[in-house]
Design a protein around this motif. Sequence first.
Motif, PDB file in Angstrom:
ATOM      1  N   TRP A 167      11.170 -20.610 -23.155  1.00 45.75           N
ATOM      2  CA  TRP A 167      11.678 -20.227 -21.834  1.00 45.75           C
ATOM      3  C   TRP A 167      11.256 -18.800 -21.477  1.00 45.75           C
ATOM      4  N   TYR A 168      11.399 -17.896 -22.429  1.00 49.40           N
ATOM      5  CA  TYR A 168      11.117 -16.488 -22.158  1.00 49.40           C
ATOM      6  C   TYR A 168       9.619 -16.205 -22.090  1.00 49.40           C
ATOM      7  N   ASP A 169       8.848 -16.904 -22.890  1.00 47.69           N
ATOM      8  CA  ASP A 169       7.413 -16.629 -23.016  1.00 47.69           C
ATOM      9  C   ASP A 169       6.544 -17.444 -22.069  1.00 47.69           C
ATOM     10  N   PRO A 185       5.724 -27.867 -21.596  1.00 49.92           N
ATOM     11  CA  PRO A 185       6.402 -28.338 -20.370  1.00 49.92           C
ATOM     12  C   PRO A 185       6.940 -27.208 -19.502  1.00 49.92           C
ATOM     13  N   THR A 186       7.190 -26.047 -20.104  1.00 48.67           N
ATOM     14  CA  THR A 186       7.625 -24.895 -19.312  1.00 48.67           C
ATOM     15  C   THR A 186       6.489 -24.366 -18.443  1.00 48.67           C
ATOM     16  N   MET A 233      12.301 -11.180 -27.147  1.00 51.04           N
ATOM     17  CA  MET A 233      12.577 -10.398 -25.937  1.00 51.04           C
ATOM     18  C   MET A 233      12.283  -8.903 -26.078  1.00 51.04           C
ATOM     19  N   TRP A 234      12.279  -8.389 -27.308  1.00 48.00           N
ATOM     20  CA  TRP A 234      12.123  -6.946 -27.460  1.00 48.00           C
ATOM     21  C   TRP A 234      10.785  -6.514 -28.053  1.00 48.00           C
ATOM     22  N   SER A 235      10.444  -7.030 -29.229  1.00 48.67           N
ATOM     23  CA  SER A 235       9.325  -6.436 -29.967  1.00 48.67           C
ATOM     24  C   SER A 235       7.985  -7.145 -29.822  1.00 48.67           C
ATOM     25  N   LYS A 236       7.981  -8.424 -29.504  1.00 48.55           N
ATOM     26  CA  LYS A 236       6.751  -9.216 -29.542  1.00 48.55           C
ATOM     27  C   LYS A 236       5.640  -8.620 -28.688  1.00 48.55           C
ATOM     28  N   ARG A 237       5.963  -8.155 -27.513  1.00 46.53           N
ATOM     29  CA  ARG A 237       4.943  -7.662 -26.588  1.00 46.53           C
ATOM     30  C   ARG A 237       4.673  -6.168 -26.741  1.00 46.53           C
ATOM     31  N   ARG A 238       5.496  -5.487 -27.539  1.00 44.98           N
ATOM     32  CA  ARG A 238       5.418  -4.026 -27.594  1.00 44.98           C
ATOM     33  C   ARG A 238       4.869  -3.471 -28.898  1.00 44.98           C
TER      34      ARG A 238
END
Length: 313
Positions: free
Chosen positions: A88-90, A104-105, A154-159
């Motif tokens: 959902w978030y990604d 499917p998202t 939500m916090w570290s994956k992209r940063r």
Amino acid sequence: MTKVMDPSWEKVNEKTVSKEQNLSTLFADLKSLFKAIVLISNVLPVLTGFWLALYFTNGTFLANWDVFLLTISGSTLVMAGALILNNWYDVDIDTVMERTKNRPTVTGNFTLKFVFRLGIILSVVGLVLLAFTTIEAAVYAFIGWFTYVILYTMWSKRRYTLNTVIGSVSGAVTPLIGWAAIAPGYHIVPIVLTLILFIWQMPHTFAIAMKKVEEYSLAKVAMLPVVHGFNFTKRQMVIYVACLLPLPFFLGSLGTVFVIIASLMNIGWLIATIAGFFTKNDMKWAHLMFMCSVNYVAILFTLMILVTLPVFN
């Protein structure tokens, strides 16, 4: 005489084919949404932890079958909920990456509102089921869920490149969930199992990141190979695999056969990892590392169950 095809039969046949295609698409969407392979691979350590807790407390499976059902179903639902919330978030990242663009998202087969609600519901129901075993088991599951959904996704994956270290905590607690459903988790065995999984996930994830480095780069995800390159990643992989070497010796209570086989597996994996510095095809080597890691954890945790079966004792 020429046989005339009944038009109504053709319509029925078309509806049947359409229904089968819809069911096939739904199944594929659910499999992708739940990340079925990842989910199943995380259930095995829960099962191993549960089984070993019975073994070391002289418990029997038949006397604890109800606890087993609650543990497996509860942990599976919590992990499924976390994986769904990750989808959902990604969704923006998944739209860019080739390997995730059919989720499917992304395709819109499931609305984001539905996916979010499903993830929350499954997570809550799973935690409640685990609470009927022991509160400790539910706490470990919540730690895994919170780490994966909040701290990693939500916090570290992209940063930060440390996202892999943070995310590894979520998978590492799985044997503690299974063990704590039967006995307190401060025993040396579940602690070492947790360390094995924590360390194992680093080279495993790095191998995936190397294989998909262009996609992660395009999606601007701060994976180690994207930020620091392949050579730095290879050095990290060697260090983490080397850290696995002493751990089987803390599991001597599982028997000499287990310690020997686990040690040989560690040595073999380390040799294959070091070979990465001499390879001319990084992608082929990264795939080899991925296959080594997948088979390593499957064989090791299955072996733990086999060596403690009554027939071997």
